[in-house]
Design a protein around this motif. Structure first.
Motif, PDB file in Angstrom:
ATOM      1  N   ILE A  26      -3.506  -6.999  20.681  1.00 49.35           N
ATOM      2  CA  ILE A  26      -2.898  -7.607  21.858  1.00 49.35           C
ATOM      3  C   ILE A  26      -3.842  -8.671  22.397  1.00 49.35           C
ATOM      4  CG2 ILE A  26      -2.083  -7.217  24.219  1.00 49.35           C
ATOM      5  CD1 ILE A  26      -1.343  -4.340  23.306  1.00 49.35           C
ATOM      6  N   ASN A  27      -3.401  -9.917  22.378  1.00 50.14           N
ATOM      7  CA  ASN A  27      -4.081 -11.102  22.917  1.00 50.14           C
ATOM      8  C   ASN A  27      -5.402 -11.484  22.262  1.00 50.14           C
ATOM      9  OD1 ASN A  27      -2.284 -12.301  24.743  1.00 50.14           O
ATOM     10  ND2 ASN A  27      -2.681 -10.690  26.224  1.00 50.14           N
ATOM     11  N   GLN A  28      -5.973 -10.665  21.397  1.00 57.84           N
ATOM     12  CA  GLN A  28      -7.185 -11.035  20.671  1.00 57.84           C
ATOM     13  C   GLN A  28      -7.181 -10.346  19.315  1.00 57.84           C
ATOM     14  OE1 GLN A  28     -11.088 -11.263  22.696  1.00 57.84           O
ATOM     15  NE2 GLN A  28     -10.039 -10.184  24.338  1.00 57.84           N
ATOM     16  N   MET A  29      -7.513 -11.098  18.274  1.00 58.10           N
ATOM     17  CA  MET A  29      -7.639 -10.527  16.939  1.00 58.10           C
ATOM     18  C   MET A  29      -8.996 -10.970  16.396  1.00 58.10           C
ATOM     19  SD  MET A  29      -5.107 -10.682  13.574  1.00 58.10           S
ATOM     20  CE  MET A  29      -4.306 -12.118  14.186  1.00 58.10           C
ATOM     21  N   PRO A  30      -9.777 -10.028  15.852  1.00 57.91           N
ATOM     22  CA  PRO A  30     -11.084 -10.424  15.322  1.00 57.91           C
ATOM     23  C   PRO A  30     -10.963 -11.547  14.294  1.00 57.91           C
ATOM     24  CG  PRO A  30     -10.858  -8.034  15.361  1.00 57.91           C
ATOM     25  CD  PRO A  30      -9.507  -8.604  15.698  1.00 57.91           C
ATOM     26  N   ALA A  31     -11.858 -12.527  14.382  1.00 59.40           N
ATOM     27  CA  ALA A  31     -11.807 -13.694  13.490  1.00 59.40           C
ATOM     28  C   ALA A  31     -11.950 -13.306  12.029  1.00 59.40           C
ATOM     29  CB  ALA A  31     -12.898 -14.690  13.888  1.00 59.40           C
ATOM     30  N   GLU A  32     -12.686 -12.236  11.757  1.00 59.32           N
ATOM     31  CA  GLU A  32     -12.912 -11.839  10.365  1.00 59.32           C
ATOM     32  C   GLU A  32     -11.763 -11.037   9.765  1.00 59.32           C
ATOM     33  OE1 GLU A  32     -14.434  -8.671  13.059  1.00 59.32           O
ATOM     34  OE2 GLU A  32     -14.715 -10.825  12.987  1.00 59.32           O
ATOM     35  N   ARG A  33     -10.754 -10.726  10.563  1.00 53.62           N
ATOM     36  CA  ARG A  33      -9.618  -9.933  10.080  1.00 53.62           C
ATOM     37  C   ARG A  33      -8.826 -10.754   9.068  1.00 53.62           C
ATOM     38  NH1 ARG A  33      -9.926  -5.248  10.009  1.00 53.62           N
ATOM     39  NH2 ARG A  33     -10.433  -5.129  12.188  1.00 53.62           N
ATOM     40  N   GLU A  34      -8.693 -10.247   7.858  1.00 53.38           N
ATOM     41  CA  GLU A  34      -7.980 -10.974   6.801  1.00 53.38           C
ATOM     42  C   GLU A  34      -6.476 -10.837   6.902  1.00 53.38           C
ATOM     43  OE1 GLU A  34      -9.408 -10.292   2.870  1.00 53.38           O
ATOM     44  OE2 GLU A  34     -11.457 -10.827   3.402  1.00 53.38           O
ATOM     45  N   PHE A  35      -6.000  -9.753   7.482  1.00 53.12           N
ATOM     46  CA  PHE A  35      -4.573  -9.592   7.731  1.00 53.12           C
ATOM     47  C   PHE A  35      -4.412  -8.902   9.064  1.00 53.12           C
ATOM     48  CE2 PHE A  35      -0.634  -7.241   7.921  1.00 53.12           C
ATOM     49  CZ  PHE A  35       0.280  -8.205   7.553  1.00 53.12           C
ATOM     50  N   GLY A  36      -3.510  -9.428   9.883  1.00 57.31           N
ATOM     51  CA  GLY A  36      -3.271  -8.783  11.158  1.00 57.31           C
ATOM     52  C   GLY A  36      -2.183  -9.467  11.948  1.00 57.31           C
TER      53      GLY A  36
END
Length: 128
Positions: A26-36
């Protein structure tokens, strides 16, 4: 907040795609996340009704990130279907209407070799 209610709906309807705390945010996703996937506010936010004080209406964006265009395309279509809601209770809210207002937008591949897509939704809901 309404996003928690929608989050729970996606976790229930798409357990093969979204894992709580790992691939849905919600409103932020880690930059290193490859899928999300991520629920995101729009600049106009959610409007409060001055006459029906428990009712809210507005728009939000659901965005997906990944490195496989076919997977993203399939997942965003399923998200649009899962979040087409009429008269459903979730997380202390009655979601009167929720639906995608536009077809998905696919963005250019980033320097990290990731593609993103997003869909804008319209929603009307109230607290129970």
């Amino acid at each position: 907040m309404i996003y928690e209610a929608l989050y729970n709906i996606l976790i229930q309807k798409m357990p093969d795609v979204f894992i709580e705390g790992e691939t849905l945010f919600i409103n932020q996703m880690p930059a290193e996340r490859e899928f999300g996937g991520m629920f995101r506010d729009t600049p106009t936010g959610i409007e409060r009704d001055g006459y029906v004080t428990s009712e809210r209406r507005g728009t939000f964006v659901f965005a997906l990130r990944g490195n496989d265009y076919a997977r993203l395309s399939s997942a965003i279509e399923r998200v649009m279907e899962a979040l087409t809601i009429h008269g459903v209770e979730s997380g202390g809210y009655l979601i009167k209407n929720c639906y995608a207002t536009l077809e998905p937008i696919f963005y250019q591949i980033s320097l990290a070799n990731m593609t993103e897509t997003s869909v804008t939704f319209s929603i009307v809901y109230g607290k129970i």
